[in-house]
Design an enzyme around this catalytic site. Structure first.
Site, PDB file in Angstrom:
ATOM      1  N   CYS A  99       0.845  -1.196   0.000  1.00  0.00           N
ATOM      2  CA  CYS A  99       0.000   0.000   0.000  1.00  0.00           C
ATOM      3  C   CYS A  99       0.879   1.245   0.000  1.00  0.00           C
ATOM      4  O   CYS A  99       2.105   1.172  -0.002  1.00  0.00           O
ATOM      5  CB  CYS A  99      -0.904   0.014   1.224  1.00  0.00           C
ATOM      6  SG  CYS A  99       0.026   0.048   2.759  1.00  0.00           S
ATOM      7  N   CYS A 102       3.551   1.591   2.720  1.00  0.00           N
ATOM      8  CA  CYS A 102       4.824   0.912   2.476  1.00  0.00           C
ATOM      9  C   CYS A 102       5.774   1.841   1.722  1.00  0.00           C
ATOM     10  O   CYS A 102       6.969   1.911   2.025  1.00  0.00           O
ATOM     11  CB  CYS A 102       4.593  -0.365   1.668  1.00  0.00           C
ATOM     12  SG  CYS A 102       3.634  -1.632   2.533  1.00  0.00           S
ATOM     13  N   ASP A 501      16.267  29.356 -30.841  1.00  0.00           N
ATOM     14  CA  ASP A 501      17.651  29.761 -31.061  1.00  0.00           C
ATOM     15  C   ASP A 501      17.934  29.590 -32.557  1.00  0.00           C
ATOM     16  O   ASP A 501      17.196  28.895 -33.260  1.00  0.00           O
ATOM     17  CB  ASP A 501      18.577  28.882 -30.212  1.00  0.00           C
ATOM     18  CG  ASP A 501      20.035  29.172 -30.475  1.00  0.00           C
ATOM     19  OD1 ASP A 501      20.405  30.362 -30.492  1.00  0.00           O
ATOM     20  OD2 ASP A 501      20.804  28.214 -30.686  1.00  0.00           O
ATOM     21  N   ASP A 690      19.924  24.559 -28.271  1.00  0.00           N
ATOM     22  CA  ASP A 690      20.803  23.392 -28.290  1.00  0.00           C
ATOM     23  C   ASP A 690      22.126  23.585 -27.569  1.00  0.00           C
ATOM     24  O   ASP A 690      22.874  22.626 -27.392  1.00  0.00           O
ATOM     25  CB  ASP A 690      21.106  22.983 -29.741  1.00  0.00           C
ATOM     26  CG  ASP A 690      21.997  24.001 -30.447  1.00  0.00           C
ATOM     27  OD1 ASP A 690      21.817  25.219 -30.198  1.00  0.00           O
ATOM     28  OD2 ASP A 690      22.866  23.585 -31.220  1.00  0.00           O
ATOM     29  N   ASP A 694      22.116  28.411 -24.090  1.00  0.00           N
ATOM     30  CA  ASP A 694      20.653  28.459 -24.122  1.00  0.00           C
ATOM     31  C   ASP A 694      20.026  27.944 -22.828  1.00  0.00           C
ATOM     32  O   ASP A 694      18.811  28.074 -22.636  1.00  0.00           O
ATOM     33  CB  ASP A 694      20.120  27.619 -25.293  1.00  0.00           C
ATOM     34  CG  ASP A 694      20.517  28.184 -26.646  1.00  0.00           C
ATOM     35  OD1 ASP A 694      20.483  29.419 -26.794  1.00  0.00           O
ATOM     36  OD2 ASP A 694      20.873  27.391 -27.537  1.00  0.00           O
TER      37      ASP A 694
END
Length: 796
Positions: A99, A102, A501, A690, A694
């Site tokens: 449950c 736990c 970008d 990338d 950024d």
């Protein structure tokens, strides 16, 4: 019965046989246990200061009362450890979880151990993600701690998960098959009794048929329906009502009343009790199958890497588990086999099918010195490969882990269903009691109350969001799109402004040198530039290095080069500078007055305080960028270019791709400020980038997006990751997010509407219990089937 025999174990709650009594005195108070294992687990929990575990309202079952005498092999466990920037990670399957309490206990207990950085358990899969500092904590000791607590950890693997799922499915099939077989026999007896009710039947035959009906119903209720009875018992014992309680009350009430009716000569309803269990088991079986189908996309992804590899040892091939491969091992890959790990070819050449990782349908020729990815397929040549990363660190494995983690992150819209589910069961129980007394507390009133219990369906509410998220993230992963979680899916569906970008995102990211303007010697300028830029991953730096190689200029790469994000590079030992004109001026370099080309990117260089010259580079737009941005415009998105490049270059690209707005030149700080400004105006902004520079802007956006091949920090920051270098995946990803949210809203509408209509119908006596059970099962199935529609989203 003696007082001792009536005592329950403090830890597991089970009755204590007099011969097994174990006691512990603490501060003058005696605590009683059913075994030494429970006493040991209790001492561990008390010692960790987690006594509140025993008073939690949602505690449905205590941990396993036995302390598992598990032996954990350190060398074996290390094969499953993944080293990350934030520490060592391992995934464990935990046996003994019953449950939410736990999970509460495991997470808090493990997080108190020195060296453990994080512990998170997925209740649906019983999978523990453990992050720890390997310098302070040993994985063998951590597994031992879990074992002492009463839970048995096992390293997670697809095989272990598959065995667990098969075991669960076999048990469900056996219980369902038993229920169907006996219910068919019961229907024969029931039809005879119904015919006798209308046509007449002698008392002895009637009693015989009712007795036979009772005999075949008993195994259906108590064997096939045992999971419901067990769950109901734990929910009652801990005052935490759940769905099992409604099912158990409905079937047991019909069964017990029928036994009473059998003894008192009244009409029996054994068929009602049996059909409630049978129909709901049918629904559970279908749900199990649907969950398997929902996760099939992830399974196919993880199965791309073969489990067995041919390792070369002293010139001989040895079949080994792929997980045991280490960097620098040599393996042999035969034609037709898939690569088990990421590696580099050291002997041989072949065509390689890389469609699994980059979507490229045509094979790519690979030869000595080329890198290959796990999961790709060797087509026609025998290759010797040098392992570059463990199987757990391969590209396919990392993507698989990201998808798995995405499937357990909740969407905010799920919070509404969670809040309602918390009060749903008590409300239904109250309505059932009121229905019973409203209809006069007689036989028909009992049937109406049973119908209310079995027709109510909180399962549909609980399944509405998670199943849609699971199917959508699995389907997206098949196409090369990774959503980090349900929260990302929901946010992506609401975006209105898309910021990009420039270099490496909208362009190919492979700028070519188109001009050199040197104060003295062009070759000297290019040599100094290549020495400074060779260690950088920036596209402009790679373009300069490529030009030096093309002109066959020898150079030695510099060490200890400092990168200034958004500005340039600096090597203090050699007194070399490279970057924008403004950056060199900031460093005190005087630049000549020349007319600059605003449509190209220029990198200026200086040595020992003297200006060397500038290199002009030009990048080209991605071939699919125009079509991708056109699709985004058609769907009502506004586009924005945020570039650190020169204004002329940014303007030229914006006009070429019909981008709505552009801003340049921008430092990383200015990009971040612009994203924050746009959000403050009420915009929901996607930032796609990338590079390292950024990362701040990605963090500031509503949703951040990166493309495979980006810097590690950009990929780590991204909530949306395109695992194939194709911008057309972005409009498809946003469309998938919108369709997913539409499916979730439909699911929630159906779940709410069903309960709002079905419960009043049941309370008004318009439904029989059998029809109510069938309707309840169908409501959950309807939610699952609706979610599975997401698997049919066409590819981009």
């Amino acid at each position: 019965m003696t007082e001792t025999a009536r005592q329950s174990c403090v830890h597991c709650g089970l009755p204590i046989p007099p011969a097994d009594l174990v006691t512990e005195n603490d501060a003058g108070q005696e605590y009683r246990f059913c075994c030494h294992g429970c006493r040991g687990a209790w001492l561990i929990i008390r010692g960790a200061g987690l006594e509140s575990f025993y008073s939690r309202n949602d505690l449905k079952h205590q941990p396993l009362k036995e302390i598992h005498p598990a032996q954990f092999d350190s060398a074996y466990l290390r094969n499953f450890i993944i080293e990350t920037a934030t520490g060592s990670e391992i995934s464990l399957i935990i046996d003994g979880i019953r449950c939410a309490s736990c999970i509460w206990l495991i997470e808090r207990y493990m997080q108190q151990i020195p060296g453990v950085l994080a512990a998170r358990v997925n209740f649906a899969t019983h999978r523990l993600l453990l992050r720890f500092d390997s310098q302070l904590a040993d994985i063998t000791q951590l597994c031992g701690k879990l074992s002492q607590l009463g839970y048995l950890p096992r390293p997670y693997s697809q095989d272990e998960l598959r065995r667990s799922m098969e075991s669960e499915r076999r048990s469900l099939l056996l219980r369902f098959g038993t229920a169907v077989f006996l219910s068919m026999q019961l229907m024969g007896f029931s039809i005879a009794l119904y015919a006798g009710y209308f046509k007449g039947i002698d008392p002895q035959t009637r009693l015989l048929l009712q007795t036979l009906a009772a005999l075949v119903t008993t195994p259906v209720v108590f064997y096939s329906g045992f999971p419901f009875l067990r769950g109901a018992w734990f929910s009652l014992r801990n005052l935490a009502p759940n769905m099992d309680l409604l099912i158990a009350m409905g079937s047991l009430t019909a069964y017990c009343y029928s036994l009473f009716a059998l003894l008192s000569g009244r009409e029996v309803y054994f068929d009602t009790a049996a059909m409630i269990v049978t129909l709901i088991l049918a629904g559970r079986l279908f749900e199990s199958s649907a969950r398997h189908r929902a996760s099939a996309g992830l399974d196919r992804l993880l199965q791309l890497s073969p489990p067995i590899a041919s390792r070369l040892v002293d010139g001989q091939t040895v079949q080994v588990d792929s997980r045991l491969l280490e960097p620098n091992d040599l393996i042999l890959v035969a034609p037709g086999d898939r690569f088990p790990v990421d590696g580099r070819i050291i002997s041989g050449s072949s065509e390689v099918d890389e469609s699994a990782v980059n979507g490229e349908s045509l094979p790519i020729f690979r030869q000595t010195g080329d890198s290959v990815k796990a999961g790709t397929q060797n087509l026609n040549g025998t290759l010797t490969l040098k392992v570059e990363a463990k199987a757990a660190d391969s590209f396919i494995a990392r993507i698989g882990r990201m998808v798995e983690q995405a499937q357990i992150r909740k969407a905010p819209i799920q919070n509404l269903a969670d809040r309602i589910s918390g009060i749903f069961i008590p409300t239904v129980l109250s309505i059932a009691v009121l229905t019973f007394f409203y209809w006069g507390a007689d036989q028909s009133a009992l049937l109406h109350a049973i119908t209310v219990l079995v027709v109510a369906c909180p399962c549909a509410l609980g399944l509405a969001t998670p199943t849609a998220v699971m199917v959508a993230t699995g389907r997206a992963a098949e196409e090369g799109v990774l959503f980090r979680g349900g929260d990302t899916l929901e946010a992506a569906a609401q975006l209105n402004l898309l910021a990009f970008d420039k270099t490496g995102t909208l362009t190919e990211g492979r700028p070519q040198v188109v001009g050199l303007r040197a104060i003295n010697d062009q070759r000297d300028l290019l040599r100094c530039a290549a020495r400074l830029e060779s260690g950088s991953r920036h596209p402009l730096a790679q373009g300069i290095s490529a030009e030096a190689r093309r002109r066959q200029i020898d150079y030695t790469p510099l060490d200890n080069v400092q990168q200034i994000p958004g500005k340039g590079l600096m090597a203090r030992d050699e007194q070399l500078l490279g970057g924008s004109a403004d950056f060199l001026r900031e460093q005190g370099i005087r630049l000549p007055e020349t007319q600059e080309d605003t449509t190209t990117s220029e990198v200026h260089f200086a040595r020992n305080g003297h200006y060397l010259g500038a290199i002009s580079l030009q990048d080209i737009a991605r071939s699919e960028a125009d079509e991708a941005l056109s699709l985004l415009r058609q769907r009502g998105h506004t586009s924005l270019l945020l570039s650190g490049d020169r204004p002329g270059s940014a303007k030229k690209l914006s006009e070429q791709l019909k981008i709505d707005q552009w801003l340049a030149p921008l430092t990383p700080e200015l990009k971040t400020r612009e994203i924050e400004r746009l959000r403050s105006l009420g915009n929901r902004v996607l930032m796609t980038g990338d590079g390292i520079n950024d990362a701040p802007a990605l963090a500031a956006a509503t949703v951040s997006c990166s493309i495979v091949g980006s810097s590690d920090i950009a990929m780590e920051q991204a909530g949306l990751l395109l695992t194939r270098p194709n911008l057309l995946l972005l409009p498809w990803a946003l469309q998938t997010a919108q369709k997913t949210m539409s499916i979730i809203r439909q699911n929630l509408f159906w779940a709410f509407s069903y309960n709002l209509v079905a419960i009043p119908l049941a309370a008004s006596g318009k439904l029989l219990p059998v029809y109510g059970a069938a309707a309840m099962a169908l409501s959950s199935i309807g939610v699952l089937l609706n979610s599975l529609r997401l698997k049919r989203i066409p590819p981009p």
